[in-house]
Write a protein that holds these residues in place. Structure first.
Motif, PDB file in Angstrom:
ATOM      1  N   GLY A 145       0.795  -1.223   0.000  1.00 23.79           N
ATOM      2  CA  GLY A 145       0.000   0.000   0.000  1.00 23.79           C
ATOM      3  C   GLY A 145       0.825   1.268   0.000  1.00 23.79           C
ATOM      4  N   GLY A 146       2.112   1.155   0.142  1.00 21.49           N
ATOM      5  CA  GLY A 146       2.924   2.361   0.203  1.00 21.49           C
ATOM      6  C   GLY A 146       3.713   2.651  -1.044  1.00 21.49           C
ATOM      7  N   MET A 147       3.372   2.049  -2.256  1.00 23.36           N
ATOM      8  CA  MET A 147       4.155   2.258  -3.487  1.00 23.36           C
ATOM      9  C   MET A 147       3.262   2.661  -4.662  1.00 23.36           C
ATOM     10  SD  MET A 147       7.027  -0.690  -3.455  1.00 23.36           S
ATOM     11  CE  MET A 147       5.809  -1.983  -3.353  1.00 23.36           C
ATOM     12  N   ILE A 148       3.863   3.477  -5.552  1.00 26.33           N
ATOM     13  CA  ILE A 148       3.200   3.914  -6.783  1.00 26.33           C
ATOM     14  C   ILE A 148       4.159   3.627  -7.954  1.00 26.33           C
ATOM     15  CG2 ILE A 148       2.267   5.860  -8.057  1.00 26.33           C
ATOM     16  CD1 ILE A 148       1.683   7.190  -5.342  1.00 26.33           C
ATOM     17  N   ILE A 149       3.632   3.016  -9.044  1.00 25.42           N
ATOM     18  CA  ILE A 149       4.443   2.695 -10.244  1.00 25.42           C
ATOM     19  C   ILE A 149       3.984   3.580 -11.396  1.00 25.42           C
ATOM     20  CG2 ILE A 149       5.095   0.932 -11.911  1.00 25.42           C
ATOM     21  CD1 ILE A 149       4.612  -1.133  -9.738  1.00 25.42           C
ATOM     22  N   THR A 150       4.959   4.247 -12.046  1.00 27.07           N
ATOM     23  CA  THR A 150       4.644   5.106 -13.182  1.00 27.07           C
ATOM     24  C   THR A 150       5.588   4.753 -14.352  1.00 27.07           C
ATOM     25  OG1 THR A 150       4.040   6.897 -11.652  1.00 27.07           O
ATOM     26  CG2 THR A 150       4.392   7.466 -13.984  1.00 27.07           C
ATOM     27  N   TRP A 151       4.991   4.581 -15.605  1.00 34.31           N
ATOM     28  CA  TRP A 151       5.784   4.291 -16.812  1.00 34.31           C
ATOM     29  C   TRP A 151       5.873   5.562 -17.663  1.00 34.31           C
ATOM     30  CZ3 TRP A 151       8.505  -0.030 -18.082  1.00 34.31           C
ATOM     31  CH2 TRP A 151       8.238  -1.183 -17.346  1.00 34.31           C
ATOM     32  N   SER A 164       8.836   4.080 -35.061  1.00 36.51           N
ATOM     33  CA  SER A 164       8.702   5.241 -34.156  1.00 36.51           C
ATOM     34  C   SER A 164       8.685   4.836 -32.690  1.00 36.51           C
ATOM     35  CB  SER A 164       7.431   6.029 -34.489  1.00 36.51           C
ATOM     36  OG  SER A 164       6.287   5.216 -34.342  1.00 36.51           O
ATOM     37  N   ASP A 165       8.494   3.548 -32.384  1.00 30.90           N
ATOM     38  CA  ASP A 165       8.477   3.078 -31.003  1.00 30.90           C
ATOM     39  C   ASP A 165       9.879   2.873 -30.443  1.00 30.90           C
ATOM     40  OD1 ASP A 165       5.747   3.061 -31.217  1.00 30.90           O
ATOM     41  OD2 ASP A 165       5.609   0.928 -31.702  1.00 30.90           O
ATOM     42  N   GLU A 166      10.876   3.102 -31.261  1.00 30.19           N
ATOM     43  CA  GLU A 166      12.250   2.912 -30.795  1.00 30.19           C
ATOM     44  C   GLU A 166      12.648   4.111 -29.919  1.00 30.19           C
ATOM     45  OE1 GLU A 166      15.879   0.955 -32.959  1.00 30.19           O
ATOM     46  OE2 GLU A 166      15.905   3.114 -33.350  1.00 30.19           O
ATOM     47  N   VAL A 167      12.256   4.013 -28.618  1.00 30.86           N
ATOM     48  CA  VAL A 167      12.536   5.063 -27.629  1.00 30.86           C
ATOM     49  C   VAL A 167      13.016   4.390 -26.344  1.00 30.86           C
ATOM     50  CG1 VAL A 167      10.894   6.725 -28.587  1.00 30.86           C
ATOM     51  CG2 VAL A 167      10.122   5.069 -26.860  1.00 30.86           C
ATOM     52  N   GLU A 168      13.324   5.239 -25.347  1.00 28.70           N
ATOM     53  CA  GLU A 168      13.743   4.730 -24.040  1.00 28.70           C
ATOM     54  C   GLU A 168      12.546   4.754 -23.097  1.00 28.70           C
ATOM     55  OE1 GLU A 168      17.633   5.270 -21.253  1.00 28.70           O
ATOM     56  OE2 GLU A 168      16.565   7.100 -21.804  1.00 28.70           O
ATOM     57  N   PHE A 169      12.299   3.659 -22.404  1.00 28.88           N
ATOM     58  CA  PHE A 169      11.181   3.540 -21.465  1.00 28.88           C
ATOM     59  C   PHE A 169      11.742   3.577 -20.039  1.00 28.88           C
ATOM     60  CE2 PHE A 169       9.521   1.959 -25.390  1.00 28.88           C
ATOM     61  CZ  PHE A 169       8.198   2.353 -25.398  1.00 28.88           C
ATOM     62  N   ILE A 170      10.945   4.276 -19.107  1.00 30.45           N
ATOM     63  CA  ILE A 170      11.349   4.477 -17.707  1.00 30.45           C
ATOM     64  C   ILE A 170      10.277   3.881 -16.795  1.00 30.45           C
ATOM     65  CG2 ILE A 170      11.920   6.143 -15.900  1.00 30.45           C
ATOM     66  CD1 ILE A 170      12.734   8.087 -18.118  1.00 30.45           C
ATOM     67  N   CYS A 171      10.727   3.080 -15.846  1.00 28.61           N
ATOM     68  CA  CYS A 171       9.819   2.541 -14.809  1.00 28.61           C
ATOM     69  C   CYS A 171      10.210   3.235 -13.469  1.00 28.61           C
ATOM     70  CB  CYS A 171       9.979   1.028 -14.715  1.00 28.61           C
ATOM     71  SG  CYS A 171       9.025   0.281 -13.378  1.00 28.61           S
ATOM     72  N   LEU A 172       9.298   4.062 -12.922  1.00 29.05           N
ATOM     73  CA  LEU A 172       9.562   4.848 -11.713  1.00 29.05           C
ATOM     74  C   LEU A 172       8.754   4.276 -10.544  1.00 29.05           C
ATOM     75  CD1 LEU A 172      10.909   7.364 -10.430  1.00 29.05           C
ATOM     76  CD2 LEU A 172       8.839   8.634 -11.039  1.00 29.05           C
ATOM     77  N   ILE A 173       9.441   3.974  -9.425  1.00 33.38           N
ATOM     78  CA  ILE A 173       8.794   3.416  -8.236  1.00 33.38           C
ATOM     79  C   ILE A 173       8.919   4.461  -7.104  1.00 33.38           C
ATOM     80  CG2 ILE A 173       8.716   1.515  -6.575  1.00 33.38           C
ATOM     81  CD1 ILE A 173       8.109   0.660  -9.433  1.00 33.38           C
ATOM     82  N   ARG A 174       7.758   4.861  -6.472  1.00 31.46           N
ATOM     83  CA  ARG A 174       7.741   5.783  -5.322  1.00 31.46           C
ATOM     84  C   ARG A 174       7.150   5.050  -4.110  1.00 31.46           C
ATOM     85  NH1 ARG A 174       5.426   9.362  -9.232  1.00 31.46           N
ATOM     86  NH2 ARG A 174       6.873  11.021  -9.870  1.00 31.46           N
ATOM     87  N   SER A 175       7.773   5.269  -2.972  1.00 34.66           N
ATOM     88  CA  SER A 175       7.222   4.701  -1.736  1.00 34.66           C
ATOM     89  C   SER A 175       6.708   5.837  -0.836  1.00 34.66           C
ATOM     90  CB  SER A 175       8.296   3.906  -0.976  1.00 34.66           C
ATOM     91  OG  SER A 175       9.283   4.776  -0.441  1.00 34.66           O
ATOM     92  N   LEU A 176       5.815   5.522   0.117  1.00 36.97           N
ATOM     93  CA  LEU A 176       5.246   6.524   1.008  1.00 36.97           C
ATOM     94  C   LEU A 176       6.281   7.046   1.991  1.00 36.97           C
ATOM     95  CD1 LEU A 176       1.736   4.950   1.744  1.00 36.97           C
ATOM     96  CD2 LEU A 176       2.324   6.798   0.150  1.00 36.97           C
TER      97      LEU A 176
END
Length: 635
Positions: free
Chosen positions: A55-61, A114-126
């Protein structure tokens, strides 16, 4: 007031906790790159760890745009999942996985360039812990098969780095690479070799590559093969493909010229058809001239045909080549030798007259460029070898035509002939036939032939036993003589024929073909012209004999009866007797006829009738001959 106190209490507790222990830690792990073929689906995995609960994490792409900005495309926490609207991935992405297992997977469908880009997975905790991971998406597209197109016209070696050809590959991603090859060696840029690549970006984002090669050629390039190699990337590595290998038409001047006899192969003889061919070792535009100085021959061609060659065609031939670009002349030569065999000549050249038992030496000569073999033939049979012919103790059989045949053994069909005619002088010699005494039934024909050797041509005469020439009709068994004579003497032969009433087979003596034939009849003698083909000294005379029915014997009235009648009729019958006697002598009474059957009544003496006939062959027909010896005046 109570709420404020509670908040202060919570904050104090947190501070106390941090004071008593370490802060919460968040870690994210992702692959550096993910590779995918254009049009396929791909997955990007984000793996993380944290001390916080679910419950203390948020995932953003996010993805990084080509301008370098971060663009959010997806977010989730323990309570919600949201796909960002209005991006290029909005309709093509999905995320699987939960916060509980520490792994989420971003799936992208129908990947494009055109999909040849860099993808970022960001994890935030409370607890204020934040971490991110990055993955680059690499997209690939295999190009079309490459093509090669070279210059079709001839390229001269004198041109400075002319355009050779173009290789092209289309619709690849990333950019394919083109390398030119000569045989198995890659062509690198130099003063002599100048490859010029160009890149075209298609509307699809794919790349088309064209590589134009310019190169200074040499004579050795005429046999070389040229092709292009294309290399391109695919997920996990690199691949390569090649064009087909092609040849170039390289034009280069000749450095030497060759002239040779194209045909016939092997030795050449007079009468052959000879073809001479000229060619240089270059292939640039040139003109050829073939010359033969002894005959003044000069022909502007590289192929010369000589018909029915003779010894005069022998000698050196020269071919001159003129380069149409540089106007330089070079030449080559060859020697033509025509083997010859001249007409055979026999010495002595004219007809040779020889006497019996004489001797003769003849020579046959036929000049030739090659060794020869000589044989002598007579009547189609070989009688001697070598160019010298020796005749000794000649006889009439030695007379005739002698052929010398001269042959070149090394060349088939190379042959010549000469001729020698030998005439043997001498008194006639009658060739005695097998049967000179013949019997035949009356009214049949008998052929008699008299063959005589001798030269000059004997004269043949047919006579009876009393020395007289045979008459048209003979009324008795007879002996006929064949008498042959010339300036050297004479000879004779008798023939006897007897008529019979019983059946007897009639022999026939056929005359043989001869070069000197005399023909005679009972009433005259004729001599046929001499034939020049074989010149044997044999004369021939043929007569045909026909046995005739002998006349019926007439009974004469006895003299006693006449006397009795005269006594009885002294006067009257005297006149009548005279008349009857006269009529009897004339054959007017008692039914006497010229021809009767021999079987009815035989006369006291056999009679033979001879009929003489002549034809265009100058042969006579003797109808009856009987006798033993020639008449005295002919011996």
């Amino acid at each position: 007031m109570a709420l404020r106190d509670s908040a202060c209490l919570l904050l104090g507790l947190l501070l106390l906790c941090h004071t008593w222990g370490a802060w919460a830690i968040v870690e994210v792990n992702m692959e550096d790159r993910v590779e995918v073929m254009r049009g396929e689906n791909t997955q990007i995995t984000c793996m993380f760890t944290s001390d916080d609960g679910i419950g203390g994490m948020i995932i953003t792409w996010y993805y990084v745009t080509r301008s370098g900005e971060k663009q959010e495309i997806y977010q989730q926490d323990s309570t919600m999942r949201v796909v960002k609207k209005g991006t290029q991935f909005t309709e093509r992405i999905s995320v699987n996985g939960t916060l509980a297992n520490g792994q989420v997977v971003l799936t992208i469908s129908d990947v494009d360039i055109s999909d040849e880009v860099e993808f970022i997975c960001l994890i935030r905790s409370l607890t204020y812990g934040t971490a991110e991971g990055r993955t680059k998406l690499r997209v690939f597209e295999m190009p079309d098969l490459p093509t090669i197109d070279v210059v079709q016209k001839g390229i001269s070696v004198s041109e400075d780095t002319p355009k050779i050809g173009v290789c092209e590959v289309k619709n690849g991603y990333p950019k394919p690479n083109i390398t030119w090859y000569r045989n198995t060696t890659p062509l690198r840029s130099s003063d002599r070799v100048k490859p010029q690549p160009s890149i075209t970006t298609e509307s699809t984002g794919l790349f088309s590559i064209k590589n134009e090669l310019s190169m200074t050629l040499t004579k050795e390039d005429k046999d070389a093969t040229f092709y292009c190699e294309v290399t391109y990337f695919v997920p996990g590595g690199m691949r390569m493909t090649e064009t087909n290998a092609v040849n170039l038409t390289v034009l280069y001047p000749s450095t030497s010229v060759s002239l040779w006899v194209e045909s016939p192969k092997g030795m050449i003889k007079e009468g052959d058809t000879v073809e001479l061919r000229c060619q240089g070792d270059g292939n640039s535009a040139v003109s050829f001239t073939i010359l033969h100085d002894p005959t003044g021959l000069q022909v502007d061609t590289n192929s010369l045909v000589l018909h029915n060659v003779t010894e005069k065609n022998s000698g050196d031939y020269r071919c001159v080549s003129l380069d149409m670009e540089t106007f330089e002349e070079i030449s080559g030569n060859t020697t033509l030798f025509v083997n010859f065999l001249k007409q055979a000549v026999v010495y002595p050249k004219n007809d040779v007259e020889m006497e019996l038992d004489d001797f003769l030496t003849a020579i046959c000569r036929a000049p030739s460029s090659l060794p020869t073999q000589t044989v002598w033939l007579k009547d189609g049979e070989q009688i001697s070898t070598g160019h010298i012919l020796s005749l000794t103790n000649v006889t009439f059989d030695s007379a005739g035509t002698y052929i010398c045949v001269v042959t070149v053994l090394e060349i088939e069909g190379m042959e010549t002939t000469g001729e020698l005619v030998v005439l043997v002088l001498g008194a006639p010699e009658v060739i005695v036939p097998e049967n000179v005494e013949l019997e035949a039934t009356y009214d049949t024909m008998v052929d008699l032939t008299c063959l005589v050797k001798g030269y000059p041509l004997p004269t043949i005469t047919w006579v009876t036993s009393d020395g007289e020439v045979l008459k048209e009709t003979v009324t008795s068994n007879i002996t006929a003589y064949c008498i042959a004579s010339n300036s050297y003497g004479n000879d004779s032969q008798s023939f006897s024929i007897k008529g019979t009433s019983h059946t007897t087979q009639i022999p026939t003596i056929s005359s043989t073909s001869s070069t000197s034939i005399s023909s005679s009849t009972a009433s005259h003698t004729t001599q046929s012209p001499t034939t020049s083909s074989t010149r044997t000294s044999i004369s021939s005379s043929t007569v045909k004999a026909k046995t005739a029915i002998p006349p019926k014997k007439i009974k004469k009235e006895g003299s006693g009866v006449i006397i009795a009648v005269i006594i009885i009729c002294i006067l009257l019958l005297a006149i009548l007797g005279s008349v009857l006697y006269f009529m009897y002598k004339k054959g007017k009474i008692c039914g006497r006829s010229g021809k009767q059957d021999l079987t009815k009544e035989k006369s006291s003496k056999d009679n033979i009738v001879v009929e003489m006939k002549s034809d265009n062959t100058e042969e006579a027909i003797l109808l009856g001959v009987n006798g033993d010896k020639p008449p005295p005046n002919e011996q």
